[in-house]
Design a protein around this motif. Structure first.
Motif, PDB file in Angstrom:
ATOM      1  N   UNK A 486      30.365 -28.738  65.948  1.00 44.91           N
ATOM      2  CA  UNK A 486      31.186 -27.835  65.171  1.00 44.91           C
ATOM      3  C   UNK A 486      30.315 -26.873  64.374  1.00 44.91           C
ATOM      4  N   UNK A 487      30.711 -25.589  64.362  1.00 41.22           N
ATOM      5  CA  UNK A 487      29.905 -24.563  63.685  1.00 41.22           C
ATOM      6  C   UNK A 487      29.874 -24.816  62.174  1.00 41.22           C
ATOM      7  N   UNK A 488      28.715 -24.557  61.594  1.00 39.77           N
ATOM      8  CA  UNK A 488      28.547 -24.728  60.143  1.00 39.77           C
ATOM      9  C   UNK A 488      27.433 -23.813  59.672  1.00 39.77           C
ATOM     10  N   UNK A 489      27.492 -23.414  58.399  1.00 43.98           N
ATOM     11  CA  UNK A 489      26.424 -22.615  57.797  1.00 43.98           C
ATOM     12  C   UNK A 489      25.373 -23.547  57.201  1.00 43.98           C
ATOM     13  N   UNK A 490      24.121 -23.368  57.605  1.00 45.68           N
ATOM     14  CA  UNK A 490      23.038 -24.203  57.116  1.00 45.68           C
ATOM     15  C   UNK A 490      21.792 -23.348  56.927  1.00 45.68           C
ATOM     16  N   UNK A 491      20.940 -23.804  56.029  1.00 47.94           N
ATOM     17  CA  UNK A 491      19.632 -23.149  55.905  1.00 47.94           C
ATOM     18  C   UNK A 491      18.712 -23.701  56.982  1.00 47.94           C
ATOM     19  N   UNK A 492      18.241 -22.824  57.864  1.00 47.74           N
ATOM     20  CA  UNK A 492      17.390 -23.199  58.977  1.00 47.74           C
ATOM     21  C   UNK A 492      16.204 -22.247  59.048  1.00 47.74           C
ATOM     22  N   UNK A 493      15.263 -22.578  59.908  1.00 48.38           N
ATOM     23  CA  UNK A 493      14.167 -21.674  60.234  1.00 48.38           C
ATOM     24  C   UNK A 493      14.250 -21.337  61.718  1.00 48.38           C
ATOM     25  N   UNK A 494      14.260 -20.051  62.022  1.00 44.83           N
ATOM     26  CA  UNK A 494      14.401 -19.597  63.412  1.00 44.83           C
ATOM     27  C   UNK A 494      13.073 -18.992  63.868  1.00 44.83           C
ATOM     28  N   UNK A 548      14.777 -24.763  63.628  1.00 48.64           N
ATOM     29  CA  UNK A 548      14.484 -26.057  62.993  1.00 48.64           C
ATOM     30  C   UNK A 548      15.520 -26.342  61.908  1.00 48.64           C
ATOM     31  N   UNK A 549      15.936 -27.607  61.799  1.00 50.76           N
ATOM     32  CA  UNK A 549      16.863 -28.016  60.752  1.00 50.76           C
ATOM     33  C   UNK A 549      18.231 -28.404  61.251  1.00 50.76           C
ATOM     34  N   UNK A 550      18.495 -28.277  62.539  1.00 51.35           N
ATOM     35  CA  UNK A 550      19.766 -28.670  63.137  1.00 51.35           C
ATOM     36  C   UNK A 550      19.481 -29.062  64.597  1.00 51.35           C
ATOM     37  N   UNK A 551      20.275 -29.982  65.147  1.00 42.22           N
ATOM     38  CA  UNK A 551      21.400 -30.695  64.520  1.00 42.22           C
ATOM     39  C   UNK A 551      20.982 -31.753  63.492  1.00 42.22           C
TER      40      UNK A 551
END
Length: 748
Positions: A486-494, A548-551
């Protein structure tokens, strides 16, 4: 016993953290996280138990911002310092005076030296000049004025030791010699140089103490060495020297450990520093580096409430009522930010260094000295064994609720004993290893036997296995309900990684050869991404996108992405070495990194979907990859990524406005892990920072000078050629007060 024998696997699992904790406690396996946790516990306990009361015996004469505004920048003329000393002793009737500053150079601010030169040369024939100079000489020799003020007064001068080989000024007499140590290898903090007071002052005030603190690995001041070594002789700290002066100058001697519990018999260090006086001996407990923990009284500073602060300007200006400092212990120091004597401590990030010495003096006067005893290792080992064995042989027999209560009771007993010994005896003993051991033993014991069903693993692997590395899937199956697409807003590094040179190679190679080559490169880069816990988003021609940071939530996703990028750049360089050996054209690489809030989830059409990220932060990462070629570097990262990866050394490249963004962003290049960075590179980064400041200030002359220096350091660096050309073109333009130093890029 029958029940215990049936539960031996759970007992063995519970004993695993005990083994690691014992290895750490005995020094066989250093676990930095436990040391850091012990520091955190000590800091919290110290803050909770500080008296937060005013010690009226000690007054700090503060070289504050007010004093600098009124008298001028430091160092002041010694005549002003002499006025302050005279005021403190003659009119204020102070008891003892200590300086947390050093007078390492002669004071020539009066111009006396130049006047003497004139009297011997140009003006030697001038009627009355030499005679008048002789009359004024005494009032213009500022060092002599201060020396006269210090003469026969209870003053302790300050000085510092350094790791550099230098010797400035005159050291005081050592308080202890190596022969007194009976051949024991004591771990004194040793130094190879010093900066002390000029001879003219040192002879009039022969007592002096060094003011070097002990700064722990996290940059925090928690202790002050009472004695330090220089060339086989031992010198006292400023705080110890002032205390000795207050109590009649007792003799300093080493205090060797007596036989006690917990293995101190084999301890080869000092247990204490002894002060021997005809009326008796005082033992000051010290740690293995002959240091004393600072017994902080409060938050520190003028408003901290621990000590009275008096502005040096008010003392020199004689604004205090006579006798208002009578019988006070005076420390002269500074809280002015520009004088660089503000320290990070457990009780404040900008704590005046002079107040640390005041705390030690206060603790010595009260006989309240915190210390880590020599038997701390033995204590830790005994406590670990008792607690660990208790949990290992008790928890398997208890229900979940009773196991929780038993674990809580053991932890409460450990904390209570530790706090009691701290508050009643001043003993600073380790606690982190025991706490972590208990918590980990409980967690392992309770989770043992609960294996994840293979069905849950297959379902999760089918859902995420094509996106994330197997080790992350193994983490996810421990709690399958916590993960979904399920889509969610998260702080990640791309990350966007583009291989350069494949287009030209495609014109010279067969499609199958190009495919084989591209797959081989992608395999190596993908392995690096996976080994650093990254999730592959997609492959786009000769570009790979990852995040990085998901899932799986990874708090340190930015450092992992930076580490992966550096390793990928290194892998491409290795690939090019192989290509050169085979006669295959070399390839290039461009990597963009950005950290920010992104939307992550399963997205696409009914026929084709993908677990991917979208958002403005993703677009910026793509733009940064495109900028790598413009700056001649392999990796370009945003400021948000840099801030979250502080363990790497960074070089700022520019401030840019990329297409689609009005706000300028700073971009950086990661170089390597900051630890162990070589001096030439550190010097180059320092010079580069100075150049950027001059460049953004539109100081083109200074920019040219700094750029020449940079090009001498690294003549082949394309970045320096780029900025050299920029300076050459921009210096032709008039000064623009609106220019913010940013470079605009209108293309993607």
């Amino acid at each position: 016993m029958g029940s215990l024998s049936r539960h031996w696997p759970r007992i063995a699992v519970t004993l695993i953290p005990l083994v690691f904790a014992l290895l750490h406690a005995t020094g066989a396996l250093h676990l930095g996280v436990l040391q850091r946790l012990d520091d955190i516990i000590y800091d919290a306990r110290l803050r909770a138990t500080m008296p937060r009361t005013l010690d009226e015996r000690i007054v700090i004469v503060d070289i504050d911002e007010k004093s600098l505004d009124e008298i001028g920048h430091w160092p002041w003329g010694r005549n002003r310092v002499a006025e302050m000393v005279d005021e403190l002793f003659d009119r204020q009737q102070a008891s003892v005076l200590g300086f947390d500053v050093v007078f390492a150079e002669a004071d020539e601010s009066s111009g006396l030296k130049r006047l003497r030169q004139l009297a011997q040369a140009e003006l030697k024939d001038q009627p009355g000049f030499v005679e008048r100079l002789n009359q004024m000489q005494a009032s213009l020799d500022y060092d002599a004025l201060l020396a006269k003020s210090l003469q026969k007064r209870p003053v302790v001068l300050g000085y510092y030791f350094t790791g550099e080989t230098q010797a400035k000024g005159v050291l005081p007499a050592p308080v202890m010699r190596r022969s007194e140590l009976q051949g024991r290898p004591i771990r004194f903090i040793g130094w190879s140089g010093y900066g002390a007071n000029i001879e003219q002052l040192a002879t009039q005030a022969p007592m002096a103490g060094f003011f070097n603190p002990v700064v722990d690995s996290d940059g925090v001041l928690r202790a002050i060495p009472l004695l330090s070594e220089y060339k086989g002789e031992y010198y006292e700290a400023l705080s110890l020297a002032m205390y000795r002066l207050l109590v009649g100058l007792p003799e300093v001697a080493p205090g060797f450990p007596r036989e006690k519990f917990f293995g101190s018999r084999s301890y080869g260090g000092l247990e204490s520093v002894l002060l021997r006086h005809p009326k008796g001996t005082v033992a000051i407990p010290v740690d293995d580096k002959v240091s004393s923990l600072v017994p902080f009284r409060g938050a520190g500073g003028v408003s901290g409430g621990s000590y009275r602060y008096v502005s040096a300007a008010d003392v020199i200006g004689r604004r205090l009522p006579p006798g208002s400092l009578k019988d006070k212990i005076i420390l002269v120091g500074t809280t002015a930010q520009g004088l660089l004597d503000l320290r990070a401590t457990p009780v404040g990030e900008a704590y005046p260094g002079v107040e640390a010495h005041a705390n030690v003096i206060s603790g010595l006067l009260d006989g309240k000295v915190l210390f880590r005893p020599d038997y701390a290792v033995g204590y830790d080992a005994v406590v670990l064994l008792l607690a660990g064995l208790t949990l290992a042989f008790t928890l398997p027999l208890l229900s979940a609720t009773r196991a929780v209560l038993a674990s809580a009771a053991v932890i409460a007993a450990l904390v209570s004993l530790n706090v009691y010994l701290y508050s009643a005896e001043g003993l600073v003993l380790p606690l982190a290893a025991a706490l972590v051991m208990c918590i980990t033993a409980f967690a392992l014991n309770m989770s043992y036997g609960y294996f994840v069903e293979s069905r849950s693993k297959r379902e999760l692997a089918n859902l995420f296995g094509t996106y994330v590395p197997p080790e992350l899937v193994d983490e996810m199956v421990k709690d399958p309900e916590a993960y979904s697409m399920k889509a969610a807003n998260k702080e990640l590094t791309v990350m966007f990684c583009d291989m350069r040179g494949f287009t030209k190679m495609s014109e010279r190679m067969e499609p199958t050869q190009l495919q084989e080559l591209l797959n081989a490169v992608f395999n190596r880069l993908t392995d690096i991404i996976s080994s650093n816990r990254g999730t592959i988003d997609k492959y786009m021609g000769d570009c790979v996108m990852a995040f990085w940071g998901a899932p799986v939530d990874i708090p340190h996703h930015a450092p992992l992405a930076v580490k992966a990028a550096i390793e990928m750049a290194g892998a491409v360089r290795q690939i090019n070495e192989e290509h050169r050996a085979k006669g295959i054209p070399e390839i290039g690489i461009g990597i963009g990194l950005n950290t920010g809030t992104m939307c992550v989830g399963d997205m696409g059409s009914e026929n084709r979907r993908a677990y991917t990220v979208i958002g403005d932060a993703v677009n910026l990462g793509s733009r940064l990859e495109g900028l790598s070629k413009a700056y001649g570097v392999e990796i370009v990262a945003s400021e948000t990524t840099r801030k979250q990866a502080p363990d790497f050394a960074w070089q700022e490249l520019d401030r840019v406005r990329v297409k689609g963004k009005e706000q300028a962003v700073a971009i950086y290049r990661p170089l390597a892990p900051a630890a162990g960075l070589e001096r030439p590179l550190l010097d180059e980064l320092k010079a580069w920072g100075a150049f950027l400041r001059a460049y953004r200030a539109q100081d083109w002359e200074q920019s040219d000078v700094l750029m020449l220096n940079l090009q001498r350091m690294n003549a082949k660096k394309y970045l320096y050629e780029l900025y050299s050309e920029r300076v050459a073109s921009m210096r032709l333009l008039p000064f623009d007060p609106e220019w913010d130093g940013a470079t605009n890029f209108e293309t993607k």
